[in-house]
Design an enzyme around this catalytic site. Structure first.
Site, short mmCIF file in Angstrom:
data_model
loop_
_atom_site.label_atom_id
_atom_site.label_comp_id
_atom_site.label_asym_id
_atom_site.label_seq_id
_atom_site.Cartn_x
_atom_site.Cartn_y
_atom_site.Cartn_z
N HIS A 125 -7.98 -5.30 -0.51
CA HIS A 125 -6.67 -4.69 -0.28
C HIS A 125 -6.01 -5.26 0.98
O HIS A 125 -4.80 -5.47 1.02
CB HIS A 125 -6.86 -3.18 -0.15
CG HIS A 125 -5.58 -2.41 0.01
ND1 HIS A 125 -4.60 -2.41 -0.95
CD2 HIS A 125 -5.13 -1.63 1.01
CE1 HIS A 125 -3.59 -1.65 -0.54
NE2 HIS A 125 -3.89 -1.17 0.65
N ASP A 126 -6.81 -5.49 2.00
CA ASP A 126 -6.32 -6.03 3.28
C ASP A 126 -5.55 -7.34 3.14
O ASP A 126 -4.80 -7.70 4.04
CB ASP A 126 -7.51 -6.27 4.21
CG ASP A 126 -7.46 -5.36 5.44
OD1 ASP A 126 -6.65 -4.43 5.42
OD2 ASP A 126 -8.23 -5.59 6.37
N SER A 144 0.85 -1.19 0.00
CA SER A 144 0.00 0.00 0.00
C SER A 144 0.90 1.26 0.00
O SER A 144 1.78 1.36 -0.86
CB SER A 144 -0.93 -0.05 1.21
OG SER A 144 -2.00 0.82 1.08
N ARG A 161 -11.76 6.88 9.34
CA ARG A 161 -11.26 5.51 9.40
C ARG A 161 -12.30 4.53 8.87
O ARG A 161 -11.98 3.58 8.16
CB ARG A 161 -10.90 5.17 10.84
CG ARG A 161 -10.49 3.74 11.07
CD ARG A 161 -9.23 3.38 10.31
NE ARG A 161 -8.70 2.09 10.74
CZ ARG A 161 -7.62 1.53 10.22
NH1 ARG A 161 -6.96 2.12 9.24
NH2 ARG A 161 -7.19 0.38 10.65
N ASP A 219 -8.48 -6.60 -4.86
CA ASP A 219 -8.10 -5.29 -4.32
C ASP A 219 -8.62 -4.20 -5.26
O ASP A 219 -8.18 -4.09 -6.40
CB ASP A 219 -6.56 -5.21 -4.24
CG ASP A 219 -6.06 -3.92 -3.60
OD1 ASP A 219 -6.85 -2.98 -3.42
OD2 ASP A 219 -4.85 -3.86 -3.29
#
Lengths: 381, 381
Positions: free
Chosen positions: A353-354, A153, A223, A320
């Site tokens: 993405h995680d 990232s 967040r 992602d």
């Protein structure tokens, strides 16, 4: 929501009194870089791997985080007998410039001994500034060439900046789940997060510490928004679907019940504000937004890597959508254009993405294999 | 940001003193439904098309919006000689229950003559409640069977609820860019918008009108977040890319310049708060979140349409990631299971969810063709 200001912990660090000339033209001095190391540097100082962390990460890549007590954030990748094997490699991880875990950032004094903090007035930081600060740390550790630089990232952006700024100092580069520029959609998501912070009455124009509060609700909303982009729709559906879970504490009259995905997001938001500084969030998201390697090289991404002898392993994850495979492919194409040594692997995963932080055996095998081959080529024992 | 409360306009409406029994068990009385009609109802009252609007739409589907002065929101689809041809069909469009353009909603008095408004205490509204309220209006207009019900996004959810609740009253149904349930990801995006509204100090627990303000910053953040989901990454890149545009008025010190996509989003946010009520936003997003046709039919989506003689045209757009084609396909499969008459068209477009509102010739041809065929089958002159 928790309004307590972040505690100031004394993190392991190096200080550079000469400071750093930032891309914006300001000299930031003194400069402090907080970092951690794992494993042992070998005799010829050739086995160092620098790990670059993502937006909300920190230097505690392979050990418990002292503030939250949470386990190492990349403990499945970095550690003894892990793909980035600390029995073999000397691993360095530094808190980024602009961060809030001990490196110079918005919570730092404006000058030595000053009572006044930078806050929102910290000069704008770029990804390249972060990398130059890391280079000063690497120099201080008397390491001329890093065996590898690895990051996902925003960490991947730093890997790319390292390979572009200091090609001779990077034997191997592993940019993961990243891109050579921040897309319009990603800028847009960052911007709504920032607007949520600005809208919080406890932001006080960025000088919230003077009022003994933090803009916790705004930061939590930021967040929460970002967190959605870290997951895939498939992952959200598998984890939560449309399951209901208890009552809606925030607005019992209107809504009665709430969805599990809402409780989860709320938890993500409220735990985040206990470990992260709002001004750092503003500063670092902005650094990502302004990252654009091609623009920095007259519009040619390939030029950023011309003549490079670094070995690259690019990794993307199929689900992602924040840093989609297409963006890694653009990178691969540019590297091919200048005949760089590049491998490109798309890992099939539905975790979004995680995935780069999760237990993804294919990903881990790929990294271990690449580093093993590179170590052989580098003549590492 | 503009803090002026929304003006109360006297919209054309019908009042139902008997009220409506909501899904939650409360009778909402009196009930007021604001609506507009276009074209002429034929002698046997068989040419009526009901248009259902999306989350932030209204009844002004084919004419200038009186509050904003903006052109008709679906003027490219509905009007004289348009695919939904008001020279041929009698078009009805009503503001949804829970809305803020004249139908009963959070800005309505709690009871006749009361000074106190519902605000956030309005009982929770479902998509089916919206449809039952529309049915009362259609009955009042002495229309037994609608020739067609057409809607996109949340409007498409209403179309599905119409076909499920009142199959004999719907000859043809056109659910566009929609789904038979709201996904975990979509609930998550709605939730961050709601949290942004709750976090606004001007929300005052939902009773902001008593303070002469509106929670404009929170509502703007909610709109900005949602707006990103209405566009595709390709559309954002084409429209804005990474272009810079002027200075960042909101935070000149930290950021200096700002991206065009940020100015665009800010404009979307600030213009929205001048035309929409925050409590309505909360109420209607919640109605969408709770929409789940299969769950309402013992887990079987097909059961919602068993025995239906309605002709369906399902339309999705290839780059819509809010209501992706996969969700329309689930719907098509369920309709096929009960041998319903169903056409399913995926329109190739890179404009994201918003495509259903834009000038998409393929989409418009598809609707015109379907309605023409259905009109023939219905024996419409």
């Amino acid at each position: 929501m928790d309004q307590t200001p972040l505690p100031q912990i004394n993190h392991q660090h190096e200080t550079f009194t000469e400071g750093l000339l930032l891309d914006c033209g300001t000299v930031l001095a003194p400069l402090q870089i907080a970092y951690r190391t794992y494993g042992t540097l070998n005799a010829d100082r050739s086995n160092a791997i620098l790990i670059c962390h993502a937006l909300t990460g920190d230097q505690y890549v392979a050990e418990q985080q002292p503030l939250t007590g949470k386990p190492a954030w990349w403990g499945n990748l970095v550690g003894p007998a892990k793909p980035v094997d600390t029995n073999r490699y000397f691993v360095i991880c530094a808190n980024v410039l602009g961060g809030c875990m001990g490196s110079t950032g918005p919570r730092s004094p404006r000058s030595t001994g000053s009572e006044d903090l930078w806050g929102i007035d910290l000069p704008p930081i770029t990804i390249q500034d972060m990398v130059r600060a890391q280079k000063m740390l690497v120099n201080r550790l008397q390491i001329t060439r890093l065996f590898a630089v690895v990051g996902g990232s925003m960490g991947g952006m730093q890997v790319l900046a390292w390979a572009s700024l200091f090609p001779e100092a990077v034997f191997a580069a592993v940019p993961v789940a990243t891109a050579p520029y921040h897309s319009a959609q990603n800028i847009a998501f960052h911007e709504v997060g920032r607007q949520a912070i600005f809208a919080d009455p406890d932001f006080f124009g960025g000088r919230y510490w003077e009022h003994g509060v933090v803009p916790s609700r705004g930061l939590a909303v930021a967040r929460m928004t970002a967190h959605i982009t870290y997951l895939s729709e498939a992952a959200l559906t598998r984890k939560f679907g449309r399951r209901l879970q208890g009552n809606n504490a925030l607005s019992p009259v209107l809504f009665g019940e709430r969805f599990a995905v809402e409780s989860y997001l709320e938890h993500q938001g409220s735990s985040f504000v206990r470990r992260f500084d709002a001004n750092s969030y503003l500063c670092i998201t902005r650094a990502m937004d302004f990252f654009d390697l091609a623009a920095d090289h007259g519009g040619s991404l390939a030029s950023a890597f011309r003549g490079s002898r670094t070995r690259f392993l690019l990794v993307s994850f199929s689900s992602d959508w924040l840093f989609p495979t297409t963006e890694s492919r653009i990178l691969a194409r540019a590297l091919n254009q200048v005949a760089a040594n590049v491998s490109f692997v798309e890992i099939i995963s539905d975790k979004g993405h995680d995935a780069f932080l999760l237990d993804e055996p294919d990903f881990h095998r790929t990294v271990a294999g690449f580093l093993g081959g590179a170590a052989e080529a580098a003549g590492l024992k």
